[in-house]
Design an enzyme around this catalytic site. Structure first.
Site, PDB file in Angstrom:
ATOM      1  N   TYR A  48     -14.223  -3.283   9.894  1.00 30.85           N
ATOM      2  CA  TYR A  48     -12.900  -2.655   9.830  1.00 30.85           C
ATOM      3  C   TYR A  48     -12.163  -2.860  11.151  1.00 30.85           C
ATOM      4  O   TYR A  48     -10.992  -3.260  11.172  1.00 30.85           O
ATOM      5  CB  TYR A  48     -13.049  -1.166   9.529  1.00 30.85           C
ATOM      6  CG  TYR A  48     -11.744  -0.410   9.534  1.00 30.85           C
ATOM      7  CD1 TYR A  48     -10.886  -0.468   8.443  1.00 30.85           C
ATOM      8  CD2 TYR A  48     -11.369   0.363  10.640  1.00 30.85           C
ATOM      9  CE1 TYR A  48      -9.677   0.218   8.455  1.00 30.85           C
ATOM     10  CE2 TYR A  48     -10.171   1.047  10.656  1.00 30.85           C
ATOM     11  CZ  TYR A  48      -9.326   0.980   9.559  1.00 30.85           C
ATOM     12  OH  TYR A  48      -8.133   1.665   9.576  1.00 30.85           O
TER      13      TYR A  48
ATOM     14  N   SER B 101      -4.908  -0.113  13.809  1.00 35.97           N
ATOM     15  CA  SER B 101      -5.671   1.115  13.995  1.00 35.97           C
ATOM     16  C   SER B 101      -6.094   1.196  15.449  1.00 35.97           C
ATOM     17  O   SER B 101      -6.243   0.164  16.128  1.00 35.97           O
ATOM     18  CB  SER B 101      -6.916   1.116  13.105  1.00 35.97           C
ATOM     19  OG  SER B 101      -7.846   2.106  13.508  1.00 35.97           O
TER      20      SER B 101
ATOM     21  N   GLY C 163       0.821  -1.202   0.000  1.00 40.36           N
ATOM     22  CA  GLY C 163       0.000   0.000   0.000  1.00 40.36           C
ATOM     23  C   GLY C 163       0.855   1.252   0.000  1.00 40.36           C
ATOM     24  O   GLY C 163       0.590   2.213   0.729  1.00 40.36           O
TER      25      GLY C 163
END
Length: 232
Positions: A140, A127, A7
């Protein structure tokens, strides 16, 4: 040191690839669709390889092309903000395919070379929601929570092979992924952050660069928040 960043064309991944390159590492970036951004990074001196990391066979081909590496930064991720019951099977497959299985595919593909060399660094980008959970971001959050568990387990499993495994846990970072937030939503979030600002991709990249380096030679199994003190 040879480092591969998934990414790598946007946000945290781009900042990380550039930071590691500036630190003197030989950096390979992985991307899926961002052709223009990939070409710009190549001009900067970073080797770029196109690959859909959710495809295990494609990742095997990526590993053959990239060769053995010293450090792997599993950064690639996609977001999904929706009520849990409204998530479609296609959205679910895409989310877990990149965020979790992409990281698993890449780690499994490059791990044998690290084990043979008795050295390696693996970093997962999770995260704050992986620990705290996020409303309307359940899938997520689950995908990011899995990376935290993976970090802690692999650190124990791979330590005897000289491989360090750590996790960076960003808070709300000023990237395209959070562009959906309105000005008012950003203001409300910032009011809850002790540092009183959103984070930058470069601040996350600084932490990743530290973990890759030998300055972190006795750090493994750690989950390091880069969130300005915000706990989600």
């Amino acid at each position: 040191m040879k480092v591969l960043v998934t990414g790598a064309t946007r946000g945290i991944g781009r900042a990380t690839a550039l930071k590691l390159f500036e630190a003197g590492h030989e950096v390979t970036g992985v991307y899926e669709n961002s052709e223009y951004e990939a070409r710009e990074l190549e001009k900067a001196g970073i080797k770029m390889i196109k690959c859909d990391i959710s495809d295990a066979q494609a990742v095997k081909e990526l590993a053959a092309q990239a060769g053995d590496i010293d450090a792997l930064v599993n950064n690639a991720g996609v977001s999904l903000k929706a009520l849990f019951q409204d998530v479609t099977p296609e959205e679910e497959r895409r989310l877990y395919g990149v965020n979790l299985f992409g990281a698993l595919n890449c780690t499994r593909a490059f791990l044998p070379g690290m084990i043979n060399g008795k050295y390696g660094v693996i970093i997962f980008v999770s995260s704050v929601f992986g620990a705290s959970g996020g409303s309307a971001e359940s899938d997520y959050s689950a995908s990011k929570a899995a990376l935290i568990g993976l970090t802690k387990s692999l650190a124990k499993e791979l330590g005897p092979s000289g491989i360090r495994v750590n996790c960076v846990s960003p808070g709300i970072i000023d990237t395209d992924m959070n562009a959906y937030l309105s000005v008012e939503e950003v203001r409300e979030i910032v009011e809850c952050i002790p540092m009183e600002s959103l984070g930058t991709p470069e601040q996350v990249a600084d932490t990743v660069e530290f973990l890759v380096s030998d300055r972190a030679s006795y750090v493994t199994g750690a989950v390091i928040p880069v969130d300005g003190g915000w706990q989600g």
